[in-house]
Every structure is written in C-alpha cells, then in structure tokens.
Design an enzyme around this catalytic site. Structure first.
Site, PDB file in Angstrom:
ATOM      1  N   ASN A  32       0.843  -1.194   0.000  1.00  0.00           N
ATOM      2  CA  ASN A  32       0.000   0.000   0.000  1.00  0.00           C
ATOM      3  C   ASN A  32       0.880   1.247   0.000  1.00  0.00           C
ATOM      4  O   ASN A  32       1.416   1.631   1.027  1.00  0.00           O
ATOM      5  CB  ASN A  32      -0.891  -0.031   1.245  1.00  0.00           C
ATOM      6  CG  ASN A  32      -1.612   1.284   1.473  1.00  0.00           C
ATOM      7  OD1 ASN A  32      -1.808   2.059   0.545  1.00  0.00           O
ATOM      8  ND2 ASN A  32      -1.994   1.536   2.702  1.00  0.00           N
TER       9      ASN A  32
ATOM     10  N   CYS B  20      -2.119   4.899   1.146  1.00  0.00           N
ATOM     11  CA  CYS B  20      -3.070   5.232   2.203  1.00  0.00           C
ATOM     12  C   CYS B  20      -2.978   6.710   2.560  1.00  0.00           C
ATOM     13  O   CYS B  20      -1.921   7.187   2.966  1.00  0.00           O
ATOM     14  CB  CYS B  20      -2.827   4.385   3.436  1.00  0.00           C
ATOM     15  SG  CYS B  20      -4.111   4.626   4.649  1.00  0.00           S
TER      16      CYS B  20
ATOM     17  N   ILE C 184      -8.451   1.480  -7.231  1.00  0.00           N
ATOM     18  CA  ILE C 184      -7.830   2.604  -6.559  1.00  0.00           C
ATOM     19  C   ILE C 184      -7.980   2.467  -5.031  1.00  0.00           C
ATOM     20  O   ILE C 184      -8.926   1.837  -4.547  1.00  0.00           O
ATOM     21  CB  ILE C 184      -8.486   3.947  -6.988  1.00  0.00           C
ATOM     22  CG1 ILE C 184      -9.984   3.947  -6.703  1.00  0.00           C
ATOM     23  CG2 ILE C 184      -8.210   4.247  -8.428  1.00  0.00           C
ATOM     24  CD1 ILE C 184     -10.701   5.259  -6.989  1.00  0.00           C
ATOM     25  N   ASN C 185      -7.054   3.084  -4.318  1.00  0.00           N
ATOM     26  CA  ASN C 185      -7.252   3.277  -2.893  1.00  0.00           C
ATOM     27  C   ASN C 185      -8.265   4.415  -2.734  1.00  0.00           C
ATOM     28  O   ASN C 185      -8.823   4.908  -3.719  1.00  0.00           O
ATOM     29  CB  ASN C 185      -5.912   3.613  -2.228  1.00  0.00           C
ATOM     30  CG  ASN C 185      -5.905   3.221  -0.752  1.00  0.00           C
ATOM     31  OD1 ASN C 185      -6.882   3.462  -0.039  1.00  0.00           O
ATOM     32  ND2 ASN C 185      -4.821   2.640  -0.293  1.00  0.00           N
ATOM     33  N   THR C 186      -8.496   4.850  -1.508  1.00  0.00           N
ATOM     34  CA  THR C 186      -9.527   5.876  -1.289  1.00  0.00           C
ATOM     35  C   THR C 186      -9.070   7.255  -1.774  1.00  0.00           C
ATOM     36  O   THR C 186      -7.882   7.534  -1.870  1.00  0.00           O
ATOM     37  CB  THR C 186      -9.900   5.969   0.201  1.00  0.00           C
ATOM     38  OG1 THR C 186      -8.709   6.219   0.947  1.00  0.00           O
ATOM     39  CG2 THR C 186     -10.557   4.702   0.680  1.00  0.00           C
TER      40      THR C 186
ATOM     41  N   GLY D 123     -16.810   3.867  -1.427  1.00  0.00           N
ATOM     42  CA  GLY D 123     -18.227   3.541  -1.584  1.00  0.00           C
ATOM     43  C   GLY D 123     -18.682   3.756  -3.024  1.00  0.00           C
ATOM     44  O   GLY D 123     -17.929   4.231  -3.873  1.00  0.00           O
TER      45      GLY D 123
ATOM     46  N   GLY E 257     -14.850  -3.151  -1.427  1.00  0.00           N
ATOM     47  CA  GLY E 257     -14.425  -2.483  -0.199  1.00  0.00           C
ATOM     48  C   GLY E 257     -15.554  -2.032   0.684  1.00  0.00           C
ATOM     49  O   GLY E 257     -16.195  -2.828   1.382  1.00  0.00           O
TER      50      GLY E 257
END
Lengths: 301, 245
Positions: free
Chosen positions: A127, A130, A191-193, A217, A265
């Site tokens: 990661n 983050c 993708i990450n957030t 989301g 997720g």
C-alpha cells in the site's frame, strides 16, 4: 462456465476479493459465512509495529459513500504472519493477500520480507497510497519516483507475486503505474480511497477527528473504472480493480475496464454479506450476458 | 449476526425527538440486554446502529432519537414498511456478573438498552435500583415500564420537571450505598461521573460513530486498559476498569 482467473500464477476460483481494511483479517467473517466462496481476501493493512490508528470519530457518511480515517490500526506484521494468516489458512482455501504499509522504505522492506516468507500468504500487496497517516503512504504513492523506489526495494525481498496498490490522488495514474511496473511490480491494485473531508456545520468542526479521510463507496466507482482503464492501457501487468464495487454487474464492468480480479471495499460495511452475494450472482449474470469465461472480457474496453 | 427483513408494526414519537419502533421479524440472534441492531435506511450509505429495548421470538422494540437526516427518514416510515436489519450485534451487558444488589444508571436514551438487563437481573432474584436521568420531563422514557418490571426507580431531571432536580449522581449520593454491582448506559460524561463516583465493580455501554457495526472495519475503536478494542464487536459494554475516559 469459467469464473476462475489467474493473478501472476495464483489461481482464484472467481475474481471477487474483499478489499484491505473492509474485511478485517478474514477471521472476523468466518463465522458469518463460508469464506471459501471467495476468490481471495486482502487482509487489513499491516505495519512494522502495532498501531492504534487515528482517534474517533474516524467514520463519516457521504451521499452514496463514506470517509474513513482509521489510520492503519493493526497488531503489527509479526502478529499478522504468526497468528492471523495461519488461523485464516485453516478456514480458507482461496488466495490470501497480505497488505503491507510503511512510513519509510525500510519499513516497507521489513514488512514485505516477513509477508513474503509467510507460507500462508499467496500475494503481497504494498500500500503506497493510504491517505490517512501523517507523513505516511501519501508521499510514496503520489510521486512516480517515490512509488518506484518503494517498489524496487520491496521487489528485492519478495519472492511472491508483488502487487502495488495505487493512490488515486495523483495527476497521472498511468505514469505512476508505469513507474511501478518498471521497478518490478507483478501487478497493480487500484484505486485506494480518494482524500476527502466533511464539516459539521452546527459544531463548525470537521466530522473526522483527523480532519481528512479516505472517500470510498458506490460514489467513487466511475473514478475507479476510469483509472483502471487508463492503467490497463499503460501497463502489461495484471490489475486488481477496486473502488465502489457493490454488485456482480460492477465486477463485470470493472473487468471490462481492465481488471483481472475485483476488490470489494466499503460495500462490506453496509452489507457484510455482499461478497458472498456477488459470488452467487456472478454466474447468473454471466449467463444473461452470454459470457462463458470471465477471462474473455478482461480489458475489452 | 443475522441479516433479515423486519416489518414495522409501530413507529411513534414517545418523547421529545424520541421514537419507539416496534418491529416484527426474526430475533433469534438477540441474546443479551445491551446488544444492538444495525438498520439500513433507504438513501443512506451506512447503517444506523440502535440498541434493542426488548424482544420476544418474533418482534423487538427499539427507541431512537432523531439526530440527523437518517433518523429523520426513519421517523417518517410507516407501519407495514420493511427494514433490512442486522441483528445480534455487540456483547451486551453481563447480568451474571452481579451477585447481589444491582444499581442501573441510565441517561436519556440509555434507558432503552438497559431494560432487558434489568429484566434479566430481576429474573435472577436480584434487587435492582434504576436511576434514570433526563434533561426534562418531555425527554422521559420507560420510567413506568421499569416500575412495572419490579425495579425501584428514581428519576433525575436537570430542570427539576420530574423527580429530583439535578444529575443522576445526585440521586445516587442520596441512596443507601449497599450495591454490589452497577451498570450504566447514557451520555459519556454521565457514565464517566457514575464510574468515578462508585467504588463497586460495574460496566458501561460505550458509543461511537460506527462503520460496519460487526467488527470488520475497525472504525469505532477505543483505547482501553487492555489495548485497542472495537466498540461494536468487543463492546459496546466494557468493565469499569477497562475503560479509559
């Protein structure tokens, strides 16, 4: 009908993988449903030392999504490889993906080396993205040079398939993807957030104690599809698509965009059964769409 | 944990911004007083965790306060409509920890989750004293129901519009201190004051903004003397000595 996909030599019975941070260490869900319906599980992100993470509140709601600033709460990489993975391996025959984080290249190397040496782990996911931690992953994932530096360093100590999980908080995701591929990544997760913020207009304070948090989301799904598609055209290594996936239809769409496997997720938080439901629904939807083999649709766009 | 559909039988205002929601459905996962359920509300991404007041095999009752858009939508739902609910969440109170006379201290909506606990304690033959604190008379819930159960009930209101004027701790100070164990549920400042004012063992039900409600997201973690704990899955009830206020 074929739902099986292959990630760098690791076979997944289907492309459905709960995303890191939204499914604990898998064990938490083992009592809820039979985990063996899943293609794989990406475990909660691990760091060298145990971390509490950020203070609460670290969850905020948004229209069709949420923010989190959990901040990588985890018991440390030694507990992951010594306790969590062996316990999960007894309950789960799918792909176990260890997600590792760090605040320095040395920490990434330390965690990757331990994860790579752990028998039960099939894939190591690094990661670099983050956005939650002060001075942490953000810097690595938002520069091609820094992302490549981490990738090259962990590559040297990783004998397992190595995925780099990318941050969407960048100007050109394709450039970062190419840098990671060039530095030895076997695959990419994205993708990450997306970094976000909410303010309580009555108290005149940020909703999250950490001020900012990662946005995820359903709302982010189109952003994820776009980035997966851009990356799929920029590199030749496999992609795990992630971001706003909440249905079998989303899985198909993400695969068409270029994903070989698809992570689910935030939807796990509103519906803890969603991954199981997607696994059950997927063959029915394939039948309806006349897809005999999921591999036929990967990256057709 | 179980996910199932519940049908609304009744959804009515019973106090200032406070609603009583009677639901018909499968309650087989509800085991202990103090456990909560997680309601999916149409149009909102996250579920709303709400403690159960009481239940039988095919229905349960929740009390909730309208504090935002989600609970506002919930308050407008009508009898006959259905709700997707996760049941059987959290540890609940440990009634068997009490070996003698019990003191149960609740503030505001905290009167709801302690109800089944009090029923359990009385069934075990314990004397139970319940202290309920509210801001004002219009906020008061469940006082008569607690009396009907057979508990000794004391009321405190901040403005003196019902019971003793003042805090629950003022009422506690006026009681004969012969309790063996206490339970508390309500606003954090109240529970902290209760825990600090009592030198007997006890437990408190904590609250935090939650993500999943079932232990997988680590969104509601708190510091305890035994390390980081998830309020939704390791709690919400913690022993007094575990809590770091």
């Amino acid at each position: 009908m074929v739902t099986e996909v292959n990630l760098c030599g690791v076979s997944l019975k289907n492309p459905v993988v709960p995303a890191s941070g939204t499914f604990g260490f898998g064990l938490e869900m083992a009592e809820v449903y039979d985990l063996n319906v899943l293609g794989g599980i990406s475990l909660k992100g691990s760091t060298r030392e145990a971390r509490f993470g950020n203070e609460c509140p670290r969850i905020a709601e948004t229209p069709s999504g949420m923010l989190n600033s959990v901040g990588l709460q985890n018991p440390g990489i030694d507990v992951l490889v010594g306790e969590k993975v062996p316990a999960l391996r007894e309950r789960f025959d799918g792909a176990i993906i260890a997600n590792v984080s760090g605040f320095s290249v040395e920490e990434y190397v330390h965690c990757t080396e331990k994860a790579s040496a752990c028998e039960g782990i099939d894939i190591v996911e690094v990661n670099v993205s983050c956005p939650n931690v002060h001075g942490g992953g953000l810097a690595f994932g938002t520069s091609a040079a820094a992302a490549a530096e981490v990738t090259a360093a962990v590559r040297k100590v990783c004998s397992k398939p190595l995925f780099v999980k990318l941050s969407p908080n960048v100007t050109d995701i394709a450039e970062i993807a190419r840098a990671c591929e060039g530095a030895g990544a076997d695959g990419l997760t994205l993708i990450n957030t997306i970094l976000g913020m909410r303010i309580d207009i009555k108290s005149r304070k940020p909703v999250l104690a950490n001020r900012m948090g990662g946005f995820s989301g359903k709302a982010v799904f189109p952003v994820a599809v776009r980035m997966v598609n851009q990356v799929r055209h920029a590199v030749s290594i496999p992609v795990m698509g992630c971001g706003g996936v909440s249905s079998a239809a989303d899985v198909i769409e993400m695969m068409m965009a270029g994903a070989t496997a698809v992570q689910v997720g935030a939807e796990n938080l509103r519906n803890p059964y969603v991954c199981k439901e997607i696994c059950e629904e997927l063959p029915l939807l394939m039948n309806e769409l006349k897809i005999n083999d999921l591999n036929e649709i990967i990256g057709i766009i | 944990m179980k996910q199932s559909k519940f049908i609304i039988r009744e959804n009515t205002a019973v106090a200032d911004h406070v609603y009583r929601l009677v639901l018909d459905g499968d309650t087989s996962e509800m085991k202990r007083g103090g456990q909560f359920v997680d309601l999916a509300i149409h149009g909102f991404f996250l579920r709303r965790p709400i403690a159960a007041q009481k239940w039988d095999s095919e229905s349960m009752i929740l009390f909730y306060k309208v504090v935002g858009n989600g609970t506002d939508v919930l308050s407008r739902m009508q009898a006959g409509e259905s709700l997707d609910i996760l049941t059987g969440l959290g540890n609940g109170f440990n009634a068997s920890a009490c070996k003698g006379k019990a003191l149960v201290v609740c503030g505001g909506l905290g009167a709801s989750p302690a109800f089944t606990l009090v029923k359990e304690l009385l069934l075990c033959g314990h004397d139970v004293t319940v202290v309920l604190g509210f801001n004002k008379y219009d906020d008061m819930i469940l006082a008569d129901e607690y009396r009907l159960l057979g508990a000794e009930v004391h009321i405190a209101t901040l403005d003196g519009s019902a019971g003793t004027k003042g805090f629950v701790t003022d009422v506690i100070a006026s009681l004969e201190n012969d309790f063996d164990y206490f339970y508390t549920c309500g606003p954090k400042v109240m529970m902290k004051a209760v825990c600090n004012s009592l030198d007997i063992p006890g437990e408190a039900s904590l609250e935090e903004r939650m993500g999943c409600g079932c232990g997988i997201c680590y969104g509601c973690t708190c510091h305890t003397t035994k390390g980081a704990k998830r309020i939704c899955a390791d709690g919400p009830v913690f022993k007094k000595e575990e809590i770091i206020w």
